[in-house]
Enzyme design. Structure first.
Site, PDB file in Angstrom:
ATOM      1  N   HIS A  99      -3.473  -5.229   0.750  1.00 42.19           N
ATOM      2  CA  HIS A  99      -2.875  -5.591   2.036  1.00 42.19           C
ATOM      3  C   HIS A  99      -2.887  -7.109   2.224  1.00 42.19           C
ATOM      4  O   HIS A  99      -3.808  -7.664   2.821  1.00 42.19           O
ATOM      5  CB  HIS A  99      -3.644  -4.920   3.182  1.00 42.19           C
ATOM      6  N   CYS A 110       0.836  -1.202   0.000  1.00 45.50           N
ATOM      7  CA  CYS A 110       0.000   0.000   0.000  1.00 45.50           C
ATOM      8  C   CYS A 110       0.877   1.262   0.000  1.00 45.50           C
ATOM      9  O   CYS A 110       1.513   1.569  -0.997  1.00 45.50           O
ATOM     10  CB  CYS A 110      -0.975  -0.039   1.167  1.00 45.50           C
ATOM     11  N   GLU A 124      -1.182  -8.839   4.279  1.00 43.50           N
ATOM     12  CA  GLU A 124      -1.092  -9.217   5.696  1.00 43.50           C
ATOM     13  C   GLU A 124      -2.464  -9.359   6.341  1.00 43.50           C
ATOM     14  O   GLU A 124      -2.602 -10.000   7.398  1.00 43.50           O
ATOM     15  CB  GLU A 124      -0.223  -8.221   6.476  1.00 43.50           C
TER      16      GLU A 124
END
Length: 235
Positions: A211, A108, A213
């Site tokens: 994202h 990002c 994660e």
């Protein structure tokens, strides 16, 4: 050293950045992602010139506040939340990563930082008609997904094994002009917006606008971290 210990692959140390205020949950998820990928992690909290810890084998730049427009000759009157200290911290570490030729992975804001540091620029706002179709509440954002197209033969395709993915979307800025040496390797299918960039010099540089994660329950997200950690092994 025993035979078993010698046979085990070395765990590369991944230095990661995170927001200086809040985002403790994201930092924990980044540590988990790196651990699952076979690496060790250290959170970078000081510019390179002030760092006294072990030097990492790879650099991971995570999400956060917007990069200040003076870093890429943007509109300085643009109103947003900025973190000048983090901008300086990440620029100093990217200077070192270029000199030391270690891999770097951006998520990002981190993708945007890779691009800005190398001489690219950003869209300071996104198409309002597109943004109007996105969720407006936190819960909706958690479950929101959008399709992206991935360039065959790219590192991102090699990592995920996919030419199309459904990903999350939490950004309000995006790459405008890729930096010299970078290639656009993923677009948003609906708007053709840039979703990933890569370069191979001075070392692997890869960045995604989404994202991963936050998607560790998906094999493709875990594979992306593993691909990066594997590239950092042996440095």
């Amino acid at each position: 050293m025993t035979g078993d210990a010698a046979a085990r692959p070395r765990k590369p140390l991944i230095g990661f950045t995170a927001a200086t205020r809040g985002d403790h949950g994201v930092a924990w998820l980044l540590r988990l992602a790196i651990f699952l990928a076979g690496g060790r992690s250290v959170r970078i909290t000081a510019p390179f010139e002030d760092w006294h810890g072990e030097r990492p084998d790879g650099l991971l730049l995570s999400g956060g506040l917007d990069i200040h427009p003076t870093r890429y000759d943007g509109d300085e009157s643009f109103e947003s939340e900025f973190d000048h200290d983090r901008d300086h911290l990440e620029f100093s570490w990217m200077d070192w990563a270029d000199h030391a030729r270690i891999p770097a992975f951006g998520i990002c804001r981190g993708l945007q930082m890779l691009n800005v540091h190398a001489g690219g620029d950003l869209h300071q706002t996104l198409d309002p008609d597109l943004v109007a179709t996105w969720p407006t509440t936190a819960i909706e954002y958690v479950i929101f997904r959008k399709p992206i197209r991935i360039k065959p033969g790219s590192h991102l395709e090699a990592a995920t094994g996919c030419t199309e993915l459904e990903v999350n979307s939490l950004h309000r800025q995006a790459v405008r002009n890729p930096a010299p040496g970078f290639t656009v390797v993923a677009h948003e299918r609906a708007s053709d917006g840039i979703q990933a960039i890569e370069a191979d010099a001075p070392a692997l540089r890869m960045g995604v606008q989404y994202h991963p994660e936050l998607l560790l329950h998906q094999a493709t997200a875990r594979a992306l971290f593993r691909y990066f950690v594997d590239r950092c092994r042996g440095k």
